[in-house]
Design an enzyme around this catalytic site. Structure first.
Site, PDB file in Angstrom:
ATOM      1  NE  ARG A  26      14.707  15.566  -6.234  1.00 47.60           N
ATOM      2  CZ  ARG A  26      14.240  14.457  -6.161  1.00 47.60           C
ATOM      3  NH1 ARG A  26      13.681  14.032  -5.071  1.00 47.60           N
ATOM      4  NH2 ARG A  26      14.648  13.253  -7.100  1.00 47.60           N
ATOM      5  CG  ASP A 314       6.338   6.818  -6.132  1.00 43.80           C
ATOM      6  OD1 ASP A 314       6.650   5.758  -6.401  1.00 43.80           O
ATOM      7  OD2 ASP A 314       6.694   7.759  -5.823  1.00 43.80           O
ATOM      8  NE  ARG A 389       4.946   5.478  -3.172  1.00 48.40           N
ATOM      9  CZ  ARG A 389       4.756   6.651  -2.655  1.00 48.40           C
ATOM     10  NH1 ARG A 389       3.765   6.945  -2.395  1.00 48.40           N
ATOM     11  NH2 ARG A 389       5.915   7.451  -2.464  1.00 48.40           N
TER      12      ARG A 389
END
Length: 429
Positions: A26, A314, A389
């Site tokens: 971002r 997540d 992950r």
């Protein structure tokens, strides 16, 4: 590449975590939308945010890497993007594709967004529908999947958009398109999701009766994005769990982002009785940070429900590992979104649990895990499915075994945490 995991006698050390990927993405995009220069420190070295940088360069944005993790962005303003002469390759990054689609649709600059095999298999319909309603023309494979050909031939339509799911990427995509509207676009959020976009852009917000209403239009000035990106809480979560479940652990994690819309897993671990201390709380730009320390703990079971999932989505793979060592039955529900990540994470977690001899059940939207503080995982060979992950969660679990385990395709950890294997080695030596 395969990585062997040796059982750890102790876990002690100070871990310098990678920068937050969500904020790095971002910060670069918003710096490009700003009219002027931004200096972003501690920009993520992971592959995904650098896909964002590559795409912005193809749109005519001047970006220099001044040091290892300091970038200088010469913002072109919301109307300064150039028509790219080649595809915008988003790599493996869903954040790049979904947020950049909002900017492209809003700007009206025609572009074709592509991705790797994994990204091209993930649904884009959630962003295609609202962007089309705002006036964009989007051609997609099967009307759902990348590559995405995006253009806009009519003035942007402002959108009133109650979020159908709690999704920071969907919310951000619509708000970024809305920055190009003469009248405000309004996004209505009833379940909280990551709020980095509205924080970093300083967008107008109203809150009433449990609803959060976020506005964006041409009236909103895009601020300069000069600050230090916090260290990634999602990366911290792996070591918080590792320290909690190991009988001889003390791990320090400095300068971790503590945005309350990102730290659902921290609250969950605290509810599970994990011994975590937070020191040196302060702000970097609009984002709160602090130093975390975690110690060996006796864990209690937890029930993670649909309302909680968006703020720990997540971290659910590594929280599942923590549940294995809790004293009782833990449950996860309302997490079907995990089936649409880099891989079907619920199935991948179930395969890890099965491989180590855990007592569990898999459901359409979650898991039920029977924990035991004295659980000793069987040695196993874990398939990463090229999901960072999953690979890191399997590695943490492997530290608790009595003999060597293996993570296949473990190089995928570089997607979010390039130094993961080095930090694991440091903590165990």
């Amino acid at each position: 590449m395969n990585y062997d995991i040796q059982p750890a006698d102790t876990l002690h050390g100070n871990v310098q975590l990678p920068a937050d990927k969500s904020i790095s993405h971002r910060s670069a995009m918003f710096a490009a939308l700003h009219e002027g220069q931004s200096i972003i420190k501690n920009f993520s070295e992971a592959a995904d945010p650098h896909s964002t940088l590559d795409c912005l360069r193809k749109l005519g944005v001047g970006i220099q890497i001044k040091d290892k993790n300091i970038i200088q962005v010469e913002g072109v303003g919301r109307d300064g993007f150039l028509h790219p002469s080649e595809d915008l390759d988003c790599g493996n990054s869903g954040t790049t594709m979904r947020l950049l689609s909002g900017i492209i649709a809003g700007s009206g600059v025609p572009a074709r967004l592509t991705g790797d095999e994994s990204l091209s298999s993930r649904t884009m319909k959630r962003i295609i529908d609202p962007l089309t309603e705002m006036g964009a023309v989007i051609e997609a494979r099967d009307n759902d999947f990348a590559p995405l050909n995006i253009r806009r031939d009519i003035p942007l339509n402002p959108l009133y958009f109650p979020l159908p799911i709690a999704s920071a990427q969907l919310k951000s995509c619509v708000l970024l398109a809305g920055l190009y509207g003469e009248k405000p676009t309004k996004v209505i959020e009833t379940l909280p999701s990551r709020d980095h976009t509205e924080r970093l852009l300083n967008l107008p917000i109203e809150e009433e009766n449990g609803e959060k209403r976020i506005f964006s239009s041409r009236e909103d000035e895009v601020p300069e994005q000069s600050y230090r990106v916090p260290n990634d809480f999602s990366a911290a979560a792996f070591w918080l769990v590792a320290g909690a479940i190991h009988p001889d652990a003390e791990i320090v994690l400095p300068k971790v982002g503590l945005n309350p819309t990102r730290t659902g897993a921290l609250e969950i671990l605290q509810q599970m009785n994990v011994d975590i201390k937070i020191n040196n709380r302060h702000f970097e730009g609009p984002e709160p940070i602090g130093d975390l320390s975690v110690y060996s703990s006796t864990l209690q079971p937890i029930n993670i429900t649909e309302e909680v999932v968006p703020n720990c989505i997540d971290e659910i793979p590594i929280l599942s590992v923590a549940m294995l060592f809790a004293d009782g039955l833990s449950k996860i529900s309302g997490a079907e979104e995990l089936r649409h990540k880099e891989t079907d994470r619920l199935t991948a977690i179930a395969e890890i649990l099965e491989g180590v001899g855990a007592d569990f059940k898999e459901y359409k939207d979650g898991l039920e895990i029977k924990g035991d503080p004295d659980f000793i995982p069987d040695a196993a060979t874990f398939q990463s499915y090229h999901d960072h992950r999953i690979a890191m969660s399997a590695a943490v679990l492997g530290l608790m075994g009595t003999s060597t385990s293996t993570v296949e395709g473990g190089e995928c950890t570089a997607i979010s945490y390039p130094g993961f294997w080095d930090d694991l080695s440091m903590l165990t030596n």
